[in-house]
Design an enzyme around this catalytic site. Sequence first.
Site, mmCIF file in Angstrom:
data_model
loop_
_atom_site.group_PDB
_atom_site.id
_atom_site.type_symbol
_atom_site.label_atom_id
_atom_site.label_comp_id
_atom_site.label_asym_id
_atom_site.label_seq_id
_atom_site.Cartn_x
_atom_site.Cartn_y
_atom_site.Cartn_z
ATOM 1 N N HIS A 61 0.794 -0.987 0.057
ATOM 2 C CA HIS A 61 0.124 0.051 -0.222
ATOM 3 C C HIS A 61 0.912 1.321 -0.178
ATOM 4 O O HIS A 61 0.602 2.141 -0.698
ATOM 5 C CB HIS A 61 -1.001 -0.034 0.936
ATOM 6 C CG HIS A 61 -1.939 1.196 1.183
ATOM 7 N ND1 HIS A 61 -2.863 1.232 2.257
ATOM 8 C CD2 HIS A 61 -1.927 2.248 0.332
ATOM 9 C CE1 HIS A 61 -3.747 2.308 1.799
ATOM 10 N NE2 HIS A 61 -3.100 3.001 1.033
ATOM 11 N N GLU A 115 0.910 8.117 -3.621
ATOM 12 C CA GLU A 115 2.069 7.571 -2.761
ATOM 13 C C GLU A 115 3.318 8.439 -2.709
ATOM 14 O O GLU A 115 3.698 8.874 -1.601
ATOM 15 C CB GLU A 115 2.058 6.087 -3.088
ATOM 16 C CG GLU A 115 0.959 5.176 -2.442
ATOM 17 C CD GLU A 115 0.528 5.521 -1.210
ATOM 18 O OE1 GLU A 115 1.224 5.301 -0.233
ATOM 19 O OE2 GLU A 115 -0.449 5.391 -1.045
ATOM 20 N N HIS A 119 3.387 10.837 0.477
ATOM 21 C CA HIS A 119 4.404 10.423 1.414
ATOM 22 C C HIS A 119 5.923 10.215 0.852
ATOM 23 O O HIS A 119 6.556 10.685 1.645
ATOM 24 C CB HIS A 119 3.804 8.972 1.810
ATOM 25 C CG HIS A 119 2.665 8.613 2.190
ATOM 26 N ND1 HIS A 119 2.072 9.184 3.654
ATOM 27 C CD2 HIS A 119 1.420 8.250 1.448
ATOM 28 C CE1 HIS A 119 0.815 8.802 3.583
ATOM 29 N NE2 HIS A 119 0.536 8.314 2.533
#
Length: 226
Positions: A61, A115, A119
């Site tokens: 993930h 992502e 992040h």
Amino acid sequence: MKSNQSFFIKLLIVQFLVVVCFSQDFDFFYLVQQWPGSYCDSKQSCCYPTTGKPDADFGIHGLWPNYKNGSYASNCDPNNPYDESKISDLISSMQEEWPTLACPSGNGSKFWEHEWEKHGTCSESVLSQHNYFQAALDLKKDVDLLQILEKAGIKANGKSYTLSNIKDAIKEAVGITPWIECNVDSSGNSQLYQVYLCVDTSGKNIIECPVMPRGKCGSTIEFPQF
């Protein structure tokens, strides 16, 4: 004159905050792997990627920089957007190990873009865009969650297992305590959804988690088929 001084002070503060945001330090990563059977067996359902149904295996993930106080930075550098040309040699591996299950179906690019920009940019002082995705792939290869659980007799067959047995199986194999996230299926039953492992700031070594995420599972949870 006072007005001009006030303006310049505010400008300096803004510039300082921008620099801090773009060069965020962090204390560790969460490596988060999700079970596709639990993602799909929920009210939101799922859509297989355009490349086809993923393997019945845990998928990445994300690799998320976090602080020891439980908070995390996000979207740290809008000037460093996702650039697929920088990871062209990783795409085939990412399609296999980091598949998207969101609807509508996609090839994974939007997922990976999200992502990286949310992040990954917060770890860019340590990992380039290529190294960020490579690190996640390497970590997943080092920790084969499905194999670990199956070796302990915990199989994705729709049966229920105790949360403690799931945690113990992973801890025995990896050497550190995982955190388990559950979701609920379409009938409201709690099921194994995601496994969190903590990683040091180099993105290479699994470590004990300085802090666990919030949330809880029941004492017994399902491990659905996919």
